[in-house]
Design a protein around this motif. Structure first.
Motif, mmCIF file in Angstrom:
data_model
loop_
_atom_site.group_PDB
_atom_site.id
_atom_site.type_symbol
_atom_site.label_atom_id
_atom_site.label_comp_id
_atom_site.label_asym_id
_atom_site.label_seq_id
_atom_site.Cartn_x
_atom_site.Cartn_y
_atom_site.Cartn_z
ATOM 1 N N ASP A 1 0.821 -1.218 0.000
ATOM 2 C CA ASP A 1 0.000 0.000 0.000
ATOM 3 C C ASP A 1 0.853 1.266 0.000
ATOM 4 O O ASP A 1 0.338 2.377 -0.078
ATOM 5 C CB ASP A 1 -1.025 0.007 1.140
ATOM 6 N N SER A 2 2.168 1.098 0.103
ATOM 7 C CA SER A 2 3.053 2.249 -0.064
ATOM 8 C C SER A 2 4.394 1.744 -0.592
ATOM 9 O O SER A 2 4.741 0.572 -0.395
ATOM 10 C CB SER A 2 3.257 2.972 1.270
ATOM 11 N N GLU B 1 7.235 2.173 0.453
ATOM 12 C CA GLU B 1 8.199 1.814 1.510
ATOM 13 C C GLU B 1 7.801 0.545 2.261
ATOM 14 O O GLU B 1 8.560 0.070 3.110
ATOM 15 C CB GLU B 1 8.315 2.956 2.532
ATOM 16 N N ALA B 2 6.607 -0.002 1.974
ATOM 17 C CA ALA B 2 6.126 -1.150 2.756
ATOM 18 C C ALA B 2 7.057 -2.353 2.580
ATOM 19 O O ALA B 2 7.547 -2.602 1.481
ATOM 20 C CB ALA B 2 4.708 -1.507 2.313
ATOM 21 N N ASN C 1 -5.140 0.693 -6.463
ATOM 22 C CA ASN C 1 -4.259 1.618 -5.738
ATOM 23 C C ASN C 1 -3.125 0.921 -4.988
ATOM 24 O O ASN C 1 -2.469 1.540 -4.151
ATOM 25 C CB ASN C 1 -5.050 2.487 -4.743
#
Ligand code: ZN
Length: 395
Positions: free
Chosen positions: A29-30, A32-33, A335
């Motif tokens: 979800d990002s 950096e995850a 997303n």
């Protein structure tokens, strides 16, 4: 686990080593995850050609928290499988057990056909909620000898056991099958469905070497492992389904004197073993050709599909830096990002209408030709380059 569960041979050779890659089915979800990785390598039995993962990680077979449902993926032959039960003498009130019942889609079909004593075995908590909401009797468990003993104790022997697309996911397939054998009535029938390994080795469909598939069978070694587990195979067919081939096998509990003894010919044809031996060289040659082509693909490059066949394909061919986005209409993936060399976004196919045309589209939603046709139709008049990746493999 040195020896081959299908033929007991102890000699395995390397099929291919893909190195360390992100685990499939992981969406971020990002950027950096964090994400889990796996060292994915496969080996093959030099006698029967069974392909298996070289190092099966502990916990790699735990599906309790996997929420993927498969009902919408039913093949066209599903009704024929259900009709086959009657031809084997299974009555509507006989006990039928489905191992790996997922969200109860196949139990729905059995119930609609009039079968009334159905039990599903499935570890996935999310899938079991769906099955139970539809009224199915479900036991939340991974299938093994302990689960088998408690099912036998509580429900008695089964006249039929159905196990579709599950055997290839388990770390100990022989023990898994013996547990099925232990609950089958003497006149019972088992139906097993697994993907066929041949498209991988014959047609170089390397992206099918999925990290969730711990063993990959051919008609030869699937029948061997069934006999090892104490079954008498009555039918084994290879059926094309979308872009794959599935093996459909029916077997009876074998009470005869040949139980557990190997058939006369335990060996795969020499040509099958040779294809396994040549696989890594052929895959690397294919990947190198594709990487050269990819350098001239107009950007941005969109890949159709954002499931394991597509992420496998990208990682196994070394195309991580050549892909700018994946297109997938599954709302659960909207997303999110896929962990490649840099985390890469997933767009809905409608993105193709909203934005300037992409430079390149890769038709990589293997087997979903209609969806790809619809998704790319708006681009018909554009100068987008369309790549059909699999046609490269055979050239
Ligand atoms: Zn073997």
């Amino acid at each position: 686990m040195k020896h081959c569960p299908a033929c007991s041979n102890e000699s395995f050779e390397l099929l291919i080593d893909f190195g360390t890659i992100p685990k499939s089915g992981v969406y971020l979800d990002s950027p950096e995850a964090p994400f889990p990785t796996i060292h994915l390598a496969h080996e093959f039995c030099t006698a029967c050609g069974l392909i298996r993962q070289k190092a099966i990680e502990s916990g790699s077979h735990d599906y309790s928290l996997v929420d993927r449902v498969t009902t919408r993926q039913f093949p066209k032959y599903i009704d024929q499988i259900i009709r086959s039960l009657s031809s084997y003498g299974i009555a509507l009130d006989d006990t039928i057990i489905e191992i790996g019942s997922n969200d109860g889609g196949f139990l729905d079909r059995l119930s609609n056909a009039g079968f009334s004593r159905l039990i599903g075995i499935e570890p996935s908590i999310a899938c079991n909620e769906i099955s139970r909401s539809k009224g199915h009797a479900i036991i939340s468990a991974h299938w093994d000898e302990n689960t088998a003993a408690s099912v036998l104790n509580e429900h008695g022997a089964a006249r039929a056991v159905i196990c579709r697309h599950t055997l290839e996911h388990v770390p100990h397939p022989l023990e898994f099958l013996r547990a099925i054998r232990s609950i089958l009535a003497p006149d019972g029938i088992v139906f097993i469905e697994v993907p066929d390994a041949r498209p991988i080795t014959h047609d170089l469909r390397g992206h099918e070497l999925w990290d969730e598939h711990l063993h990959i069978f051919t008609k030869t070694n699937l029948q061997l492992i069934m006999r090892q587990a104490g079954f008498e195979v009555t039918r084994c067919n290879a059926w094309p389904e979308r872009s794959d081939i599935n093996l459909l096998l029916w077997a009876r509990a074998d009470a005869g004197p040949s139980q557990n003894s190997l058939p006369d010919s335990a060996a795969a044809p020499a040509s099958e073993i040779q294809l396994c031996r040549e696989f890594e060289k052929r895959w690397k040659a294919f990947s190198s050709r594709l990487q050269v082509e990819a350098a001239s693909w107009p950007r941005p490059v969109y890949m159709l599909g954002a499931s394991h066949p597509q992420t496998n394909f990208v990682h196994f061919t070394g195309l991580e830096s050549s892909i700018d986005a994946f297109l997938d209409d599954n709302p659960a993936k909207a997303n999110l990002l896929i962990p490649l060399a840099r985390p890469t976004p997933i767009f809905q196919a409608s993105k193709l209408l909203a934005d300037p045309a992409p430079g390149t589209i890769i038709r990589s939603a293997f087997g979903y030709e209609d969806w790809m046709d619809r998704a790319t139709a708006p681009l018909a008049s554009e100068s987008t380059t369309v790549v059909k990746p699999l046609t490269n493999q055979l050239s």
